[in-house]
Design an enzyme around this catalytic site. Structure first.
Site, mmCIF file in Angstrom:
data_model
loop_
_atom_site.group_PDB
_atom_site.id
_atom_site.type_symbol
_atom_site.label_atom_id
_atom_site.label_comp_id
_atom_site.label_asym_id
_atom_site.label_seq_id
_atom_site.Cartn_x
_atom_site.Cartn_y
_atom_site.Cartn_z
ATOM 1 N N ASP A 105 -2.892 0.573 3.740
ATOM 2 C CA ASP A 105 -2.437 1.785 3.066
ATOM 3 C C ASP A 105 -3.641 2.655 2.666
ATOM 4 O O ASP A 105 -4.484 2.954 3.495
ATOM 5 C CB ASP A 105 -1.553 1.378 1.876
ATOM 6 N N HIS A 274 6.613 -1.939 4.633
ATOM 7 C CA HIS A 274 5.268 -1.400 4.393
ATOM 8 C C HIS A 274 4.280 -2.450 3.889
ATOM 9 O O HIS A 274 3.098 -2.388 4.205
ATOM 10 C CB HIS A 274 5.371 -0.255 3.386
#
Length: 295
Positions: A105, A274
């Site tokens: 991320d 994610h």
């Protein structure tokens, strides 16, 4: 056990506090977390990696319990170049002049800049669930704007998003981390507690917003300058993404990464959303096993 065998410590690096965990023996491996998390996101994979590597897992600048820069008109304190500089200094202070980076991320965006600015320091690079920031913005469409709406919300001028988030930080955390539906039990209790404690630390929410403001301005300036100069990632790159998430819906991630890399690029999807390292740690470790010890 939560990070069994690891130390938790604070270090001063060029006058700034960095909180980190260390453990293991072997070649140095730097683990970089994303937003709105801390180094605690690596708790399911770090102990296994520590059997073969010397793990350094810091809270990156602005996050967790590391130093928080003030807001500024250009958000330079949270530029990926500044954040990467902290990490090069940290690893140097620990005696690691060359190291491998595994990142997720926002931490992966820092890692991308680190590999461009300090190619002599990065042995190998793994990114998780991103494509380059420049590629995101240059391909932006309705799907991206709706799916990654937080990029535009968090980048609003100081201190509008901060005030909204701080009215109920835990509720924001739950909403923000639910791009794929999940309940409060998704994150390990100790990890969740660390994430929330860090968000309540003075300056963290401001730094998160400054991170996203930097991404719309100074980071793009740096990225465009790197592209104009022909700078690309020189080391081997492993790009992973969550197969349940948005990256494979919107992009041919490997093709995009190959445009940004001069070295070999490999990778693929992991059966997760994610948060790859927390949802599918064994699959992540499987990918890393081959990449970190080629041949």
């Amino acid at each position: 056990m939560f990070f069994e065998g690891f130390t938790l410590e604070d270090r001063q690096v060029e006058g700034r506090r960095i909180r980190l965990r260390r453990g293991g023996e072997g070649p140095p491996l730097l683990l970089l977390h994303g937003n709105p998390q801390t180094h605690a996101m690596w708790h399911k994979v770090a102990p296994t990696l520590a059997r073969r590597f010397s793990i350094v897992a810091p809270d990156i600048r602005g996050y967790g319990f590391s130093a928080k820069p003030p807001a500024s008109p250009d958000s330079a304190g949270m530029s990926k170049r500044a954040m990467a500089g902290d990490l090069v200094a940290l690893m140097g202070d620990l005696g690691h002049e060359r190291f491998t980076v595994v990142s997720h991320d926002r931490g992966a965006r820092v890692a991308h800049r680190l590999a461009l600015d300090h190619p002599e320091r990065v042995e190998r690079l793994c990114t998780m669930d991103i494509i380059p920031t420049l590629a995101h913005f240059e391909r932006a469409d309705m799907a991206f704007a709706m799916g990654y709406y937080h990029w535009f919300f968090l980048a609003q001028p100081h201190d509008k998003p901060e005030r909204m988030i701080l009215r109920d930080t835990e509720d924001w955390f739950d909403l923000h981390t639910s791009r794929e539906p999940k309940d409060r039990g998704f994150f390990h209790p100790e990890a969740r507690a660390d994430y929330l404690a860090a968000l309540r630390e003075e300056g963290t929410v401001r730094s998160i917003c400054e991170d996203y403001r930097a991404a719309t301005g100074i980071d793009l300036e740096h990225d465009r300058a790197s592209r104009a100069a022909g700078q690309k990632i020189q080391c081997p790159l492993l790009a992973l993404w969550g197969s349940k998430g948005s990256i494979p819906k919107w992009y041919d991630a490997l093709a995009i990464w190959r445009d940004f890399a001069a070295g070999p690029v490999s990778g693929g999807g992991v059966a997760s959303g994610h948060y790859l390292a927390e949802e599918a740690p064994e699959e992540v470790l499987g990918w890393l096993g081959g990449f970190l010890a080629p041949g």
